[in-house]
Design an enzyme around this catalytic site. Structure first.
Site, PDB file in Angstrom:
ATOM      1  N   HIS A  18       8.147  28.650  24.972  1.00 22.19           N
ATOM      2  CA  HIS A  18       7.524  29.850  25.492  1.00 22.19           C
ATOM      3  C   HIS A  18       7.251  29.729  27.101  1.00 22.19           C
ATOM      4  O   HIS A  18       7.606  30.557  27.805  1.00 22.19           O
ATOM      5  CB  HIS A  18       5.890  29.810  24.709  1.00 22.19           C
ATOM      6  CG  HIS A  18       5.987  30.043  23.616  1.00 22.19           C
ATOM      7  ND1 HIS A  18       4.883  29.336  22.596  1.00 22.19           N
ATOM      8  CD2 HIS A  18       6.651  31.133  22.562  1.00 22.19           C
ATOM      9  CE1 HIS A  18       5.103  29.814  21.139  1.00 22.19           C
ATOM     10  NE2 HIS A  18       6.088  30.883  21.603  1.00 22.19           N
ATOM     11  N   LYS A  42      -3.576  37.537   9.549  1.00 24.53           N
ATOM     12  CA  LYS A  42      -2.648  36.060   9.498  1.00 24.53           C
ATOM     13  C   LYS A  42      -3.838  35.061   9.664  1.00 24.53           C
ATOM     14  O   LYS A  42      -4.627  35.205  10.492  1.00 24.53           O
ATOM     15  CB  LYS A  42      -1.735  36.264  10.687  1.00 24.53           C
ATOM     16  CG  LYS A  42      -0.386  35.637  10.214  1.00 24.53           C
ATOM     17  CD  LYS A  42       0.730  35.834  11.286  1.00 24.53           C
ATOM     18  CE  LYS A  42       1.610  34.817  11.662  1.00 24.53           C
ATOM     19  NZ  LYS A  42       2.556  35.124  12.499  1.00 24.53           N
ATOM     20  N   ARG A  91      16.091  32.344  19.731  1.00 21.79           N
ATOM     21  CA  ARG A  91      16.630  31.027  19.453  1.00 21.79           C
ATOM     22  C   ARG A  91      17.886  30.970  18.602  1.00 21.79           C
ATOM     23  O   ARG A  91      18.641  32.121  18.775  1.00 21.79           O
ATOM     24  CB  ARG A  91      15.327  30.334  18.790  1.00 21.79           C
ATOM     25  CG  ARG A  91      14.216  29.833  19.829  1.00 21.79           C
ATOM     26  CD  ARG A  91      13.284  29.104  18.998  1.00 21.79           C
ATOM     27  NE  ARG A  91      12.805  30.429  17.952  1.00 21.79           N
ATOM     28  CZ  ARG A  91      11.906  30.240  17.038  1.00 21.79           C
ATOM     29  NH1 ARG A  91      10.971  29.187  17.274  1.00 21.79           N
ATOM     30  NH2 ARG A  91      11.345  30.974  16.185  1.00 21.79           N
ATOM     31  N   SER A 129       6.424  26.959  17.351  1.00 23.40           N
ATOM     32  CA  SER A 129       5.090  26.529  16.916  1.00 23.40           C
ATOM     33  C   SER A 129       4.846  26.098  15.535  1.00 23.40           C
ATOM     34  O   SER A 129       4.104  24.972  15.360  1.00 23.40           O
ATOM     35  CB  SER A 129       4.200  27.836  17.191  1.00 23.40           C
ATOM     36  OG  SER A 129       4.098  28.172  18.316  1.00 23.40           O
TER      37      SER A 129
END
Ligand code: PNS
Length: 165
Positions: A18, A42, A91, A129
């Site tokens: 990040h 979440k 990614r 993460s």
């Protein structure tokens, strides 16, 4: 005219991938607002305040970067903050479908806000993460993949008995 981008995400927790993206984004934009979505639905490992704190500590007062939290639609927040772009990292192949879906939805919701993708640095192409949390949870060494402050928090979180986390 000042070019401002929102770099949105969960940042649970912020990784070196990040940070790499933020620093590279600053070569394109005058200012970046790193914005954490307040998502009560979440489950996160770190609270919103912890995530904000870790981001601020990792950025260490970097100029032209602000850390904030938002709720509601991302494009509404972007417009309200005077941003014309949303910055996202890409990614490996697995990111494409989700990112395209999100970018197209955001474009449909507000055509004035452009999504800009930067390819994640090669070093970080397979880090996330989630995978970092999983490794750390079982005692894996994730130093070098996350800022030092995050590494300390992960070690502290997972070395405590489960009922005190
Ligand atoms: O890092 P993440 O968890 O993949 O980030 C997802 C995020 C926060 C960028 C995305 O969920 C978001 O922008 N949510 C805000 C709600 C919204 O605007 N939804 C419509 C477009 S998908």
């Amino acid at each position: 005219m000042e070019h401002v981008a929102i770099y949105p995400g969960s940042f649970d927790p912020v990784t070196n991938g990040h940070l790499d993206l933020i620093h590279r984004g600053l070569k394109i934009f005058d200012r970046i607002i790193v914005a954490i979505l307040k998502n009560p639905k979440k489950q996160f490992l770190f609270t919103l305040d912890e995530r904000l704190e870790m981001l601020r500590a990792s950025l260490n007062g970097a100029p032209h970067v602000e850390v904030d939290a938002f709720d509601g639609l991302l494009v509404d927040y972007a417009a309200q903050r005077g941003a014309s772009a949303v910055l996202r990292g890409l990614r490996a192949l697995s990111d494409f479908e989700y990112e395209f879906q999100m970018a197209l939805m955001n474009r449909r919701l507000n055509r004035e806000i452009q999504t800009v993708f930067l390819m994640t640095g090669m070093r970080w192409i397979y880090t996330s993460s989630s995978i970092i949390k999983e490794a750390a949870q079982f005692g894996g060494d994730v130093k070098g993949m996350v800022p030092a402050v995050v590494n300390e928090r992960l070690v502290a979180k997972f070395s405590r008995p489960a009922d005190r986390r």
